[in-house]
Scaffold this motif. Structure first.
Motif, mmCIF file in Angstrom:
data_model
loop_
_atom_site.group_PDB
_atom_site.id
_atom_site.type_symbol
_atom_site.label_atom_id
_atom_site.label_comp_id
_atom_site.label_asym_id
_atom_site.label_seq_id
_atom_site.Cartn_x
_atom_site.Cartn_y
_atom_site.Cartn_z
ATOM 1 N N SER A 158 -5.627 -9.281 -13.169
ATOM 2 C CA SER A 158 -4.159 -9.341 -13.174
ATOM 3 C C SER A 158 -3.538 -8.000 -12.790
ATOM 4 N N GLN A 159 -4.154 -6.893 -13.172
ATOM 5 C CA GLN A 159 -3.653 -5.580 -12.768
ATOM 6 C C GLN A 159 -3.785 -5.405 -11.258
ATOM 7 N N LYS A 160 -4.917 -5.805 -10.697
ATOM 8 C CA LYS A 160 -5.105 -5.736 -9.239
ATOM 9 C C LYS A 160 -4.061 -6.575 -8.528
ATOM 10 N N GLN A 161 -3.804 -7.761 -9.063
ATOM 11 C CA GLN A 161 -2.827 -8.658 -8.448
ATOM 12 C C GLN A 161 -1.435 -8.034 -8.465
ATOM 13 N N PHE A 162 -1.040 -7.460 -9.598
ATOM 14 C CA PHE A 162 0.274 -6.818 -9.690
ATOM 15 C C PHE A 162 0.387 -5.681 -8.682
ATOM 16 N N LEU A 163 -0.602 -4.800 -8.652
ATOM 17 C CA LEU A 163 -0.562 -3.645 -7.757
ATOM 18 C C LEU A 163 -0.521 -4.082 -6.293
ATOM 19 N N THR A 164 -1.332 -5.065 -5.949
ATOM 20 C CA THR A 164 -1.381 -5.558 -4.571
ATOM 21 C C THR A 164 -0.046 -6.171 -4.164
ATOM 22 N N GLU A 165 0.493 -7.045 -5.009
ATOM 23 C CA GLU A 165 1.763 -7.705 -4.689
ATOM 24 C C GLU A 165 2.908 -6.703 -4.612
ATOM 25 N N ALA A 166 2.930 -5.740 -5.520
ATOM 26 C CA ALA A 166 3.996 -4.732 -5.498
ATOM 27 C C ALA A 166 3.955 -3.931 -4.205
ATOM 28 N N LYS A 167 2.752 -3.567 -3.760
ATOM 29 C CA LYS A 167 2.624 -2.816 -2.507
ATOM 30 C C LYS A 167 3.026 -3.672 -1.305
ATOM 31 N N LEU A 168 2.572 -4.916 -1.268
ATOM 32 C CA LEU A 168 2.878 -5.801 -0.145
ATOM 33 C C LEU A 168 4.369 -6.098 -0.037
ATOM 34 N N GLN A 169 5.020 -6.215 -1.171
ATOM 35 C CA GLN A 169 6.446 -6.543 -1.189
ATOM 36 C C GLN A 169 7.325 -5.302 -1.134
ATOM 37 N N ASP A 170 6.698 -4.138 -1.062
ATOM 38 C CA ASP A 170 7.442 -2.878 -1.080
ATOM 39 C C ASP A 170 8.418 -2.873 -2.260
ATOM 40 N N ALA A 171 7.908 -3.273 -3.395
ATOM 41 C CA ALA A 171 8.710 -3.422 -4.613
ATOM 42 C C ALA A 171 9.153 -2.071 -5.172
ATOM 43 N N ASP A 172 10.020 -2.155 -6.169
ATOM 44 C CA ASP A 172 10.544 -0.956 -6.824
ATOM 45 C C ASP A 172 9.435 -0.084 -7.414
ATOM 46 N N TRP A 173 8.269 -0.663 -7.631
ATOM 47 C CA TRP A 173 7.166 0.054 -8.251
ATOM 48 C C TRP A 173 6.401 0.949 -7.280
ATOM 49 N N VAL A 174 6.611 0.797 -5.990
ATOM 50 C CA VAL A 174 5.764 1.467 -4.993
ATOM 51 C C VAL A 174 5.702 2.980 -5.185
ATOM 52 N N GLU A 175 6.818 3.598 -5.457
ATOM 53 C CA GLU A 175 6.816 5.060 -5.623
ATOM 54 C C GLU A 175 5.896 5.479 -6.771
ATOM 55 N N GLN A 176 5.953 4.758 -7.878
ATOM 56 C CA GLN A 176 5.100 5.098 -9.020
ATOM 57 C C GLN A 176 3.641 4.749 -8.759
ATOM 58 N N ILE A 177 3.400 3.650 -8.065
ATOM 59 C CA ILE A 177 2.025 3.286 -7.703
ATOM 60 C C ILE A 177 1.438 4.351 -6.794
ATOM 61 N N ASP A 178 2.209 4.824 -5.832
ATOM 62 C CA ASP A 178 1.738 5.888 -4.940
ATOM 63 C C ASP A 178 1.484 7.182 -5.714
ATOM 64 N N MET A 179 2.335 7.470 -6.697
ATOM 65 C CA MET A 179 2.133 8.664 -7.522
ATOM 66 C C MET A 179 0.823 8.546 -8.303
ATOM 67 N N LEU A 180 0.572 7.377 -8.884
ATOM 68 C CA LEU A 180 -0.675 7.170 -9.622
ATOM 69 C C LEU A 180 -1.873 7.304 -8.685
ATOM 70 N N ASP A 181 -1.782 6.746 -7.497
ATOM 71 C CA ASP A 181 -2.849 6.860 -6.512
ATOM 72 C C ASP A 181 -3.163 8.330 -6.249
ATOM 73 N N THR A 182 -2.139 9.135 -6.058
ATOM 74 C CA THR A 182 -2.326 10.563 -5.804
ATOM 75 C C THR A 182 -2.959 11.275 -6.999
ATOM 76 N N LEU A 183 -2.499 10.951 -8.197
ATOM 77 C CA LEU A 183 -3.027 11.589 -9.405
ATOM 78 C C LEU A 183 -4.503 11.251 -9.644
ATOM 79 N N LEU A 184 -4.935 10.081 -9.188
ATOM 80 C CA LEU A 184 -6.322 9.655 -9.391
ATOM 81 C C LEU A 184 -7.278 10.211 -8.347
ATOM 82 N N ARG A 185 -6.754 10.880 -7.357
ATOM 83 C CA ARG A 185 -7.618 11.467 -6.325
ATOM 84 C C ARG A 185 -7.874 12.929 -6.676
ATOM 85 N N LYS A 186 -9.030 13.146 -7.225
ATOM 86 C CA LYS A 186 -9.423 14.498 -7.658
ATOM 87 C C LYS A 186 -9.807 15.332 -6.454
ATOM 88 N N SER A 187 -9.423 16.568 -6.466
ATOM 89 C CA SER A 187 -9.784 17.473 -5.357
ATOM 90 C C SER A 187 -11.068 18.186 -5.668
#
Length: 77
Positions: A48-77
Motif C-alpha cells: 500500500s505504501q508503494k501504491q501511494f507513492l507511485t500514484e502520487a508521483k504519476l498524478q503529480d500530486a501535492d505530495w510530490v515535493e515531500q516524496i522527492d525530499m524523502l528520496d533525496t534524504l535516503l540517498r547516502k553519499s
C-alpha cells in the motif's frame, strides 16, 4: 482549488509510519537508496505504501515535493 502544505511529518503519517522527528531521523538513518534505485519500488515499503507513492508521483500530486525530499534524504553519499 485546495492548496495543501504537506511536510515530511505529514508524508510519514500518510505512509502509516511514526512521524515524530526522532522516528523520521531513525528511518532515514536505517534505510538507503542506491543510484538507480526507484524510491517507489524500494523493498522496505509495504504494497500500500508503494501504491501511494507511485500514484502520487504519476498524478503529480501535492505530495510530490515531500516524496522527492524523502528520496533525496535516503540517498547516502
Amino acid at each position: 482549488m485546495e492548496v495543501f502544505n504537506h511536510n515530511l511529518e505529514s508524508l510519514f503519517q500518510q505512509l502509516g509510519l511514526p512521524s515524530d522527528k526522532s522516528s523520521i531521523d531513525t528511518f532515514i538513518d536505517t534505510h538507503a537508496l542506491e543510484d538507480g534505485d526507484d524510491l517507489t519500488q524500494a523493498s522496505f515499503w509495504s504494497v500500500s505504501q508503494k501504491q501511494f507513492l507511485t500514484e502520487a508521483k504519476l498524478q503529480d500530486a501535492d505530495w510530490v515535493e515531500q516524496i522527492d525530499m524523502l528520496d533525496t534524504l535516503l540517498r547516502k553519499s
